[in-house]
Design a protein around this motif. Structure first.
Motif, PDB file in Angstrom:
ATOM      1  N   ARG A 727       0.816  -1.215   0.000  1.00  0.00           N
ATOM      2  CA  ARG A 727       0.000   0.000   0.000  1.00  0.00           C
ATOM      3  C   ARG A 727       0.849   1.264   0.000  1.00  0.00           C
ATOM      4  O   ARG A 727       0.361   2.343  -0.339  1.00  0.00           O
ATOM      5  CB  ARG A 727      -0.910   0.028   1.237  1.00  0.00           C
ATOM      6  N   PHE A 728       2.118   1.155   0.399  1.00  0.00           N
ATOM      7  CA  PHE A 728       2.902   2.365   0.635  1.00  0.00           C
ATOM      8  C   PHE A 728       3.180   3.176  -0.628  1.00  0.00           C
ATOM      9  O   PHE A 728       3.139   4.418  -0.567  1.00  0.00           O
ATOM     10  CB  PHE A 728       4.220   2.024   1.335  1.00  0.00           C
ATOM     11  N   PRO A 729       3.512   2.609  -1.790  1.00  0.00           N
ATOM     12  CA  PRO A 729       3.788   3.441  -2.972  1.00  0.00           C
ATOM     13  C   PRO A 729       2.645   4.386  -3.325  1.00  0.00           C
ATOM     14  O   PRO A 729       2.872   5.564  -3.633  1.00  0.00           O
ATOM     15  CB  PRO A 729       4.037   2.408  -4.080  1.00  0.00           C
ATOM     16  N   GLN A 730       1.401   3.884  -3.291  1.00  0.00           N
ATOM     17  CA  GLN A 730       0.270   4.746  -3.604  1.00  0.00           C
ATOM     18  C   GLN A 730       0.093   5.821  -2.533  1.00  0.00           C
ATOM     19  O   GLN A 730      -0.221   6.976  -2.829  1.00  0.00           O
ATOM     20  CB  GLN A 730      -1.009   3.904  -3.724  1.00  0.00           C
ATOM     21  N   THR A 731       0.309   5.458  -1.286  1.00  0.00           N
ATOM     22  CA  THR A 731       0.226   6.432  -0.191  1.00  0.00           C
ATOM     23  C   THR A 731       1.275   7.513  -0.367  1.00  0.00           C
ATOM     24  O   THR A 731       1.021   8.701  -0.131  1.00  0.00           O
ATOM     25  CB  THR A 731       0.419   5.718   1.161  1.00  0.00           C
ATOM     26  N   HIS A 732       2.473   7.126  -0.790  1.00  0.00           N
ATOM     27  CA  HIS A 732       3.557   8.083  -0.996  1.00  0.00           C
ATOM     28  C   HIS A 732       3.175   9.109  -2.065  1.00  0.00           C
ATOM     29  O   HIS A 732       3.425  10.312  -1.897  1.00  0.00           O
ATOM     30  CB  HIS A 732       4.826   7.335  -1.392  1.00  0.00           C
ATOM     31  N   LYS A 737       1.408  15.034  -3.005  1.00  0.00           N
ATOM     32  CA  LYS A 737       0.474  16.080  -3.423  1.00  0.00           C
ATOM     33  C   LYS A 737      -0.039  16.879  -2.225  1.00  0.00           C
ATOM     34  O   LYS A 737      -0.151  18.099  -2.289  1.00  0.00           O
ATOM     35  CB  LYS A 737      -0.709  15.452  -4.166  1.00  0.00           C
ATOM     36  N   VAL A 738      -0.319  16.195  -1.134  1.00  0.00           N
ATOM     37  CA  VAL A 738      -0.883  16.879   0.039  1.00  0.00           C
ATOM     38  C   VAL A 738       0.131  17.832   0.644  1.00  0.00           C
ATOM     39  O   VAL A 738      -0.193  18.968   1.019  1.00  0.00           O
ATOM     40  CB  VAL A 738      -1.345  15.834   1.077  1.00  0.00           C
ATOM     41  N   PHE A 739       1.393  17.405   0.760  1.00  0.00           N
ATOM     42  CA  PHE A 739       2.428  18.221   1.391  1.00  0.00           C
ATOM     43  C   PHE A 739       3.348  18.862   0.353  1.00  0.00           C
ATOM     44  O   PHE A 739       4.547  19.039   0.594  1.00  0.00           O
ATOM     45  CB  PHE A 739       3.260  17.366   2.351  1.00  0.00           C
ATOM     46  N   ALA A 740       2.798  19.226  -0.792  1.00  0.00           N
ATOM     47  CA  ALA A 740       3.605  19.810  -1.870  1.00  0.00           C
ATOM     48  C   ALA A 740       4.255  21.119  -1.440  1.00  0.00           C
ATOM     49  O   ALA A 740       5.409  21.400  -1.791  1.00  0.00           O
ATOM     50  CB  ALA A 740       2.735  20.023  -3.110  1.00  0.00           C
ATOM     51  N   ASP A 741       3.543  21.946  -0.683  1.00  0.00           N
ATOM     52  CA  ASP A 741       4.097  23.231  -0.250  1.00  0.00           C
ATOM     53  C   ASP A 741       5.306  23.041   0.661  1.00  0.00           C
ATOM     54  O   ASP A 741       6.317  23.748   0.531  1.00  0.00           O
ATOM     55  CB  ASP A 741       3.019  24.050   0.466  1.00  0.00           C
TER      56      ASP A 741
END
Length: 772
Positions: A727-732, A737-741
């Motif tokens: 599951r980790f690759p998709q989570t990564h 995207k979420v922490f792009a800033d």
């Protein structure tokens, strides 16, 4: 050969640094001896010179002056508060151009604040005041900057000197302990009351004792000085403080006027641009009255009775007290006698309740991050008890922000702040942004099937950071659950119990503590062992019948034995020294049976001081923990062959940090992957990251060379089984995207620091090749 390389390095260093500094650096590299104490002392000396060497030759160091830029005031800042933690407080006194900061119950609070403060960073401590002699508190103080730079003064009850010396003696070499104790000045309270004059501050120490457990209360008398500028006095002298730009014919006159007003507001002598006369603070400022601060530590009803009967804590001594900090639990503060005692203070006196309330925005950041990660992937980042949603958390911050004004005080010369309001506002804005992002991003992890849905072994990441804990990650600590009621704890950072409590919740904490049958401490560095005393104390408190085997270096074993004066662990624990485990084969076999393991094997790795990794083998699985080590350790590669999961040290992700990392006896990302490839490990989990990295790491999981297994990185509060690694690759990808800033900001900071780092790396590329 070494002489030739040394001469080449010395020549290269002379280009960047002064001849003396170049000679010191080159001699330090080649005088290295591979012994525990020699290595420990060498790395201390190298670390200090390396940081100084990062400043190129000819450049000016940044200097700060306080004689002309300080306000004459006192600032009180609450660093840590709440019922589950020892409250921590700082008092900063600025007077006559000097700033002195006094830390109460320093612990790890200041280190935590230094790493994640959203505004100004706190200065290294020079005055430490303890309300109790607690080994855990003292243990957390002696991290990197404290005992190396300046003289540090410690105040506290009787026994503070002996306990501090014992802690240093058991965790460091005799030479380092002697040097550290030479830089510490102790002011112990041997009687019921003692008064000390420190610079311009008068410190009165008062002892309250119950059941032979002393506590120290403090009364700080602040020096008299001038308060804010009096406008009436300015008008009598013909000084107008309300002029604007249009009142001046030129910009230079306006700047001179602004400088004059600025100096007056800072209570500094200033020259009036109109009359060209010098105006002194006493001409335009009112002299403040004497002010006092009271710090109370009253943990039990017995201490409450001693406090009420103490003549130094009576109504006659409360006349000029402006602020009281209550380090008192809720059941004491709400009692009838304590409430009656509070009525002795003036109505204008400010009360800070540190033992009952949470109002620190820094504590809310990890909670916010957990909610974000849970929404991204609830399998890898689960909640063990009912938890509010990210949107309700956002509303909670709004209510905290609106109520926060009552925690800010401006009382004549005393400024008390629990936490700047702008921190909550910033946290609220960031949370709103994450809510919008997660609504837009659709994760597909729900479609990833689990192979066999095996529940155990289960790895719980309680901390994956480096030396300093931050809001993103705590220090190294891992819990491996081998079954529903048995587990092993690997390493125990200072915040280990806090992380365990936050992860499993109040309802499950007792059962989780009782399931821990073995605690493994890899080595004596504080980021790996400083939380052990608190963890043992909490295990004794929540599950006194549980017996735990502690595998640890002999140094730490001696340190824990010194705790028997405070808490008796001898009946609850069996201590097994890693250096002589071959003589304890019967106890190790018992540990394997308790954990349902085929093999529990500590393996010696290369980290300078005596350090061991750990190999755990079950019925059809094998997990290897490297701890802190240089890459390609032969013992670890041999014993961990064909491991299902390798948890490996990765201080930095970039190869350009390899020299610095090797000097610290650590590994970088590519080193960990090479070790996993040599070990034929199926999966590798990177950990022990530098504090400079954000929550989601800027890493390409497919950049792994010839290694065929999967690469992952640890995150706090992650739960991983051998069937959920897919599951980790998709989570990564979602986290990127979420922490792009934050990732963008990290890259900007990285590019700024690369210029300084490249200078030193070019100088030592020969040494890098020699050591690899």
């Amino acid at each position: 050969m070494l002489l030739i390389v040394r001469q080449l390095v010395l020549t290269k260093c002379n280009i960047l640094f002064s001849p003396i500094k170049a000679r010191q650096i080159s001699m330090s590299i080649f005088s290295y001896q591979r012994k525990d104490d020699a290595d420990f002392e060498f790395r201390l000396k190298w670390s200090a010179m390396y940081k100084e060497a990062l400043i190129p030759k000819g450049s000016k160091k940044r200097t700060t002056t306080t004689s002309e830029n300080t306000f004459r005031r006192t600032k009180v800042c609450v660093l840590k508060c709440g019922p589950e933690r020892m409250p921590s407080l700082s008092v900063q006194v600025a007077y006559n151009g000097q700033i002195n900061t006094y830390y109460f119950n320093y612990k790890s609070a200041v280190q935590y604040n230094q790493s994640c403060n959203l505004t100004a960073r706190l200065k290294p401590p020079e005055k430490l005041l303890f309300t109790a002699v607690n080994t855990s508190e003292i243990l957390s103080c002696f991290d990197t900057p404290i005992v190396r730079d300046k003289i540090v003064t410690l105040y506290g009850p009787k026994g503070l000197h002996d306990t501090t010396q014992s802690v240093l003696r058991h965790l460091t070499s005799a030479l380092f302990c002697e040097k550290a104790m030479g830089k510490l000045v102790f002011n112990e309270l041997h009687s019921n009351e003692m008064e000390i004059k420190d610079n311009n501050l008068n410190i009165k120490m008062i002892k309250i004792e119950a059941n032979k457990i002393p506590r120290v209360c403090y009364i700080l008398t602040l020096p008299n000085h001038y308060s804010e500028v009096d406008k009436e006095k300015c008008k009598s002298l013909g000084i107008d403080l309300e002029k604007v730009r249009t009142d001046f014919s030129s910009l230079e006159d306006f700047k001179a006027y602004k400088e004059f007003v600025s100096r007056l507001s800072k209570q500094l002598p200033a020259i009036d641009p109109d009359s060209e006369t010098t105006i002194y603070p006493e001409d335009v400022c009112n002299k403040s009255s004497e002010s006092k601060l009271l710090i109370i530590d009253c943990p039990t009803p017995g201490h409450l009775g001693a406090m009420l009967n103490n003549p130094h804590l009576s109504e006659t001594n409360f006349k000029d007290i402006k602020l009281v900090a209550h380090m008192v639990p809720k059941h004491i503060s709400s009692s009838y006698h304590y409430q009656k005692w509070l009525k002795l203070f003036d109505k204008d006196c400010v009360h800070l309740w540190l033992g009952t309330t949470f109002s620190d925005s820094q504590l809310l950041v990890p909670d916010r991050n957990r909610m974000i990660l849970h929404q991204v992937d609830p399998v890898l980042f689960p909640f063990h008890e009912k938890q509010e949603s990210l949107k309700s958390f956002h509303d909670k911050i709004s209510s905290v922000s609106s109520l926060h004004d009552s925690y800010e005080y401006h009382i004549t010369d005393v400024v008390a702040k629990i936490d700047p309001l702008e921190r909550f506002e910033k946290l609220q804005r960031e949370t709103s942004k994450y809510i919008e992002l997660l609504d837009d991003i659709q994760t597909s992890n729900a479609d990833v099937p689990a192979r066999n849905n095996r529940s155990y072994p289960r790895l719980v990441v309680l901390g994956c950071g480096g030396t300093t804990s931050t809001t993103e990650r705590s220090g190294p600590c891992f819990l491996i659950q081998t079954s529903a009621d048995t587990s092993i704890l690997m390493d125990c950072t200072g915040l280990a119990y806090t992380q365990l409590y936050r992860h499993f919740g109040a309802k499950k904490i007792a059962s989780v503590l009782s399931s821990i049958k073995v605690i493994f401490i890899s080595h004596r560095h504080l980021d790996h062992c400083s939380g052990l005393p608190q963890m043992l104390y909490m295990m004794k408190k929540h599950c006194p019948q549980n017996h735990v085997n502690v595998i640890l270096p002999a140094f730490i074993k001696k340190m824990v034995w010194t705790l028997t004066n405070e808490v008796d662990f001898t009946q609850q624990c069996t201590f097994l020294p890693t250096e002589n485990l071959k003589y304890f084969w019967h106890e190790i076999t018992a540990c394997e049976q308790l954990l349902h393991l085929k093999n529990l094997l500590p393996v010696k790795v290369d980290h300078g001081v005596s350090t061991h990794g750990l190999v755990l083998s079950g019925a059809n699985w094998k997990i290897v923990y490297s701890s802190d080590t240089l890459p390609m350790n032969k013992n670890l590669t041999k014993e961990g062959c064909s491991a299902d999961l390798l948890i490996h040290d990765s201080l930095y992700l970039e190869d350009r940090h390899r020299l610095e990392t090797q000097m610290k006896r650590h590994s970088v990302r590519s080193d960990a992957i090479r070790t996993a490839h040599a070990m034929k490990a199926k999966n590798v989990l990177l950990t022990h990251f530098s504090a400079s990295y954000p929550v989601a790491l800027p890493i390409d999981l497919n950049d792994k060379g010839d290694y065929k297994g999967s690469v992952m990185y640890a995150m706090d509060n992650m739960e991983l089984t051998l069937d959920t690694v897919s599951r980790f690759p998709q989570t990564h990808e979602t986290l990127q995207k979420v922490f792009a800033d934050k990732l963008k900001l990290h890259q900007e900071n990285l590019s700024k620091s690369s210029i300084k780092t490249n200078n030193i790396l070019e100088s030592f590329k020969l040494v890098d090749g020699l050591m690899s």
